[in-house]
Design a protein around this motif. Sequence first.
Motif, PDB file in Angstrom:
ATOM      1  N   SER A 582     -44.016 -36.029  67.062  1.00 24.42           N
ATOM      2  CA  SER A 582     -44.906 -35.059  66.421  1.00 24.42           C
ATOM      3  C   SER A 582     -46.357 -35.199  66.864  1.00 24.42           C
ATOM      4  CB  SER A 582     -44.825 -35.206  64.891  1.00 24.42           C
ATOM      5  OG  SER A 582     -45.187 -36.522  64.508  1.00 24.42           O
ATOM      6  N   ASP A 583     -46.729 -36.379  67.385  1.00 20.38           N
ATOM      7  CA  ASP A 583     -48.104 -36.570  67.850  1.00 20.38           C
ATOM      8  C   ASP A 583     -48.240 -36.393  69.361  1.00 20.38           C
ATOM      9  OD1 ASP A 583     -46.714 -38.827  68.540  1.00 20.38           O
ATOM     10  OD2 ASP A 583     -48.217 -40.248  67.816  1.00 20.38           O
ATOM     11  N   GLY A 584     -47.226 -35.773  69.989  1.00 16.51           N
ATOM     12  CA  GLY A 584     -47.331 -35.424  71.394  1.00 16.51           C
ATOM     13  C   GLY A 584     -46.958 -36.518  72.371  1.00 16.51           C
ATOM     14  N   GLN A 585     -46.411 -37.616  71.895  1.00 20.50           N
ATOM     15  CA  GLN A 585     -46.022 -38.713  72.780  1.00 20.50           C
ATOM     16  C   GLN A 585     -44.616 -38.471  73.328  1.00 20.50           C
ATOM     17  OE1 GLN A 585     -48.204 -41.188  73.474  1.00 20.50           O
ATOM     18  NE2 GLN A 585     -49.704 -40.359  72.021  1.00 20.50           N
ATOM     19  N   VAL A 586     -44.451 -38.617  74.630  1.00 18.20           N
ATOM     20  CA  VAL A 586     -43.124 -38.515  75.243  1.00 18.20           C
ATOM     21  C   VAL A 586     -42.428 -39.854  75.076  1.00 18.20           C
ATOM     22  CG1 VAL A 586     -41.832 -38.125  77.372  1.00 18.20           C
ATOM     23  CG2 VAL A 586     -43.903 -36.799  76.906  1.00 18.20           C
ATOM     24  N   ASN A 587     -41.301 -39.844  74.394  1.00 15.69           N
ATOM     25  CA  ASN A 587     -40.535 -41.063  74.144  1.00 15.69           C
ATOM     26  C   ASN A 587     -39.355 -41.122  75.103  1.00 15.69           C
ATOM     27  OD1 ASN A 587     -40.048 -43.473  72.727  1.00 15.69           O
ATOM     28  ND2 ASN A 587     -38.499 -42.480  71.475  1.00 15.69           N
ATOM     29  N   ARG A 588     -39.006 -42.333  75.550  1.00 24.33           N
ATOM     30  CA  ARG A 588     -37.925 -42.484  76.529  1.00 24.33           C
ATOM     31  C   ARG A 588     -36.818 -43.362  75.969  1.00 24.33           C
ATOM     32  NH1 ARG A 588     -39.488 -45.594  81.134  1.00 24.33           N
ATOM     33  NH2 ARG A 588     -40.755 -46.757  79.642  1.00 24.33           N
ATOM     34  N   HIS A 589     -35.570 -42.968  76.242  1.00 21.61           N
ATOM     35  CA  HIS A 589     -34.413 -43.820  75.986  1.00 21.61           C
ATOM     36  C   HIS A 589     -33.787 -44.129  77.337  1.00 21.61           C
ATOM     37  CE1 HIS A 589     -31.141 -45.502  73.506  1.00 21.61           C
ATOM     38  NE2 HIS A 589     -30.378 -45.127  74.519  1.00 21.61           N
ATOM     39  N   LEU A 590     -33.813 -45.400  77.729  1.00 22.95           N
ATOM     40  CA  LEU A 590     -33.410 -45.787  79.072  1.00 22.95           C
ATOM     41  C   LEU A 590     -31.923 -46.107  79.140  1.00 22.95           C
ATOM     42  CD1 LEU A 590     -36.559 -46.284  78.875  1.00 22.95           C
ATOM     43  CD2 LEU A 590     -36.261 -47.912  80.721  1.00 22.95           C
ATOM     44  N   ASP A 591     -31.436 -46.310  80.356  1.00 24.90           N
ATOM     45  CA  ASP A 591     -30.057 -46.737  80.568  1.00 24.90           C
ATOM     46  C   ASP A 591     -29.965 -48.258  80.462  1.00 24.90           C
ATOM     47  OD1 ASP A 591     -29.376 -44.138  80.973  1.00 24.90           O
ATOM     48  OD2 ASP A 591     -29.011 -44.313  83.127  1.00 24.90           O
ATOM     49  N   TRP A 592     -28.743 -48.739  80.187  1.00 25.60           N
ATOM     50  CA  TRP A 592     -28.461 -50.179  80.203  1.00 25.60           C
ATOM     51  C   TRP A 592     -27.694 -50.521  81.480  1.00 25.60           C
ATOM     52  CZ3 TRP A 592     -30.509 -53.733  77.144  1.00 25.60           C
ATOM     53  CH2 TRP A 592     -30.929 -53.392  75.855  1.00 25.60           C
ATOM     54  N   ALA A 593     -27.954 -51.715  82.004  1.00 27.23           N
ATOM     55  CA  ALA A 593     -27.220 -52.211  83.168  1.00 27.23           C
ATOM     56  C   ALA A 593     -27.051 -53.713  83.028  1.00 27.23           C
ATOM     57  CB  ALA A 593     -27.952 -51.868  84.461  1.00 27.23           C
ATOM     58  N   GLN A 594     -26.153 -54.277  83.839  1.00 27.45           N
ATOM     59  CA  GLN A 594     -25.887 -55.715  83.792  1.00 27.45           C
ATOM     60  C   GLN A 594     -25.643 -56.236  85.203  1.00 27.45           C
ATOM     61  OE1 GLN A 594     -22.158 -56.976  82.055  1.00 27.45           O
ATOM     62  NE2 GLN A 594     -23.019 -58.903  81.311  1.00 27.45           N
ATOM     63  N   TYR A 595     -26.137 -57.450  85.457  1.00 27.01           N
ATOM     64  CA  TYR A 595     -25.815 -58.149  86.704  1.00 27.01           C
ATOM     65  C   TYR A 595     -24.441 -58.785  86.535  1.00 27.01           C
ATOM     66  CZ  TYR A 595     -30.681 -57.736  88.188  1.00 27.01           C
ATOM     67  OH  TYR A 595     -31.912 -57.249  88.570  1.00 27.01           O
ATOM     68  N   LYS A 596     -23.496 -58.397  87.371  1.00 28.47           N
ATOM     69  CA  LYS A 596     -22.141 -58.908  87.262  1.00 28.47           C
ATOM     70  C   LYS A 596     -21.509 -58.982  88.650  1.00 28.47           C
ATOM     71  CE  LYS A 596     -17.929 -58.345  84.505  1.00 28.47           C
ATOM     72  NZ  LYS A 596     -17.255 -57.500  83.478  1.00 28.47           N
ATOM     73  N   ASP A 597     -20.992 -60.150  88.989  1.00 25.78           N
ATOM     74  CA  ASP A 597     -20.333 -60.374  90.284  1.00 25.78           C
ATOM     75  C   ASP A 597     -21.238 -59.954  91.438  1.00 25.78           C
ATOM     76  OD1 ASP A 597     -18.073 -61.221  88.882  1.00 25.78           O
ATOM     77  OD2 ASP A 597     -17.242 -59.189  88.798  1.00 25.78           O
ATOM     78  N   ARG A 598     -22.507 -60.361  91.340  1.00 25.28           N
ATOM     79  CA  ARG A 598     -23.520 -60.085  92.370  1.00 25.28           C
ATOM     80  C   ARG A 598     -23.758 -58.589  92.591  1.00 25.28           C
ATOM     81  NH1 ARG A 598     -25.226 -64.498  95.110  1.00 25.28           N
ATOM     82  NH2 ARG A 598     -24.048 -66.426  94.752  1.00 25.28           N
ATOM     83  N   GLN A 599     -23.444 -57.809  91.594  1.00 25.48           N
ATOM     84  CA  GLN A 599     -23.689 -56.374  91.638  1.00 25.48           C
ATOM     85  C   GLN A 599     -24.392 -55.948  90.339  1.00 25.48           C
ATOM     86  OE1 GLN A 599     -22.957 -54.409  94.294  1.00 25.48           O
ATOM     87  NE2 GLN A 599     -22.146 -56.210  95.374  1.00 25.48           N
ATOM     88  N   ILE A 600     -24.986 -54.770  90.371  1.00 25.98           N
ATOM     89  CA  ILE A 600     -25.563 -54.186  89.160  1.00 25.98           C
ATOM     90  C   ILE A 600     -24.645 -53.076  88.685  1.00 25.98           C
ATOM     91  CG2 ILE A 600     -27.487 -52.875  88.198  1.00 25.98           C
ATOM     92  CD1 ILE A 600     -29.321 -54.306  90.111  1.00 25.98           C
ATOM     93  N   GLN A 601     -24.189 -53.199  87.454  1.00 24.58           N
ATOM     94  CA  GLN A 601     -23.255 -52.226  86.904  1.00 24.58           C
ATOM     95  C   GLN A 601     -23.865 -51.556  85.676  1.00 24.58           C
ATOM     96  OE1 GLN A 601     -19.446 -54.025  86.116  1.00 24.58           O
ATOM     97  NE2 GLN A 601     -19.253 -54.910  88.176  1.00 24.58           N
TER      98      GLN A 601
END
Length: 625
Positions: A582-601
């Motif tokens: 309501s006060d004009g601020q852009v709010n963000r909801h980000l993605d989740w990720a995890q480091y697993k088996d030397r990869q990012i999932q």
Amino acid sequence: MRLKLVSLVIILSGLSACSTTEKPTKTTENLSSANSSSQIQATDAQSLYQLALNRQGVDQIQLLYSARDAAITEQQWPLLEQICTELERTPSVDQVQNKLYIAFAQKQQNKNTAALEILASLDNQLTQPEHFAWHQYLTASVYASQNLPKEAMEYFFRASETASKNNLTIPQLNHDLWHNLQQLSSYALERFNRGSVVQQGWVNLALYHQVYLGAPVELDQAINNWQRRYPGHPAIDVLPKKAAELIAITPLTIERLVVLLPQSGANQRLGDALKAGVLAALDNAAIDETIFIDEMLSPEELTVKLHEAQPSFVIGPLLKGNIDKFAASKTLLDYPVLHLNTADAERQSPQHYYFALNPEHEVQQALEHFLTVGYQKPMLLAPNNSTGQRLVDFFNVQWQRYSETTPEVGLYNDKKDMPTTIISLLEVDKSKERVASVKSLFKQEVESETRSRRDIDVIYILGDAMETRLIKPYLDVNVSTFADRIPLYASSKSHSKQIDSTDKGDLEGLYFTELPWMLSGQIADHSLRQQYNSLWPDQADISQRLFAMAYDSVAMLSNITQLSMIPGKRFNGLTGQLSITSDGQVNRHLDWAQYKDRQIQAVQLQTTAPMPLFMQSATTLSNSE
């Protein structure tokens, strides 16, 4: 303020009407002529209350009723509570109604726990439809006042259903229900699309407004269909005005866009990244002309250039100092603006919005996930600087709204200080001292294993990519082998595409929040990422994030008015799911990720709105009765 006062008087007068105990008639026959004269002179709530304390029987009740009405008009909420407490001692008074007044007075004083406790205590006494409807409405109002629209909705719906079924009038109910309903996302609305016809009518109307927002013809047709499907629905009271407002919110048309970004000086590299994001987004935007202006200009110089350009919309500036400078000079006052940072100055216009890659968004998201999972004792690790301390303070303040426990905090000065900080927080040093003490008692070799404290159930790292890679191994070797592994979380600062290209092994198991743009396969337009990588294969992380921010700034412009007026509306961008407060601020909801088996999932982690402490205590009381 005048409108708010009138609204409160109307609401409470409606509550008075639900009483089943007849009030004493206001006639001079009930009072002596002297008493009548005193009452005429005493018109304020405090004076009427004092007079009542010196009276008995019907005279006293009449004066207390008058004092109660005056307290509402004067918004004297502590006095209203005091008056109702006095009325509670009179057997002839409608006790349920009186307790509803007390709950209302407490809500107005932000004594939410006390208000909900009273409302919960009335659960088995609500035999009259009037009492039940008001009870549900007041309960919903408490939750709504705490920005908990999902929790409030069930009570709003029951109040509306009861009022509709029994032909009751509760002033403000439909207005407040509709306002609260608009706080919900389309996903949340779908989950409420069940139950009674009244509830489904409200939900479907809200869904139509979200789906057809900006499409006047389709919205008008949908509303006509809704009216045929739900004849006589209580939402008719809010429909005509709201429909007209929302039909008027057509997508924003921008003929000339001005973009303010640093094109000279030390921050020119940041400006180049923003410019690339703007140009990429313009390929899909219906904007006739775009003009780039150096935000490092003086207010006087910028005023001249803006007057020449006559922009339909302005994006920028980026630097907080320039935002405050132009706010002080009112340079941008007359233009719709999406600033690319937060500001210390107050918002100057409802046409001004603020879009920042604010780390507090991620901290709030992580905190809500911790509470959803049920973690009780988090430990925070952050650099001992202004940013680290700010984020720790933000987490602590928010955490105390929902939990009685206190997070453990470790602030490290540099990489040499990290092991000592971690060992001390986990109390491994004390374990080593105990082991040494035991060994000193025996001549033979004693097998031993140090133990870390067992109450820490989650660790949140607020360091950058290099710091996180140093902290993680220290945590791995200092958590007791006898205990379950403590889940580790971090913010997007821990993730670097440049560093990850050669090293991911040290972060195995770590969860973190991140912009969809920075995660492989998390954006719908894969060709955009491929083009970016081919043009700028070695761009710094900050440049990539600013590119995504600038891209979203242009892409969301046509929907920015809708986003600002409909809190439940979301825009899926490269920087996350975006909404506007309501006060004009852009709010963000980000993605989740995890480091697993030397990869990012990419992972889906459960997150729901946490229950504040005042709600928890009221729920416990209700369940125990």
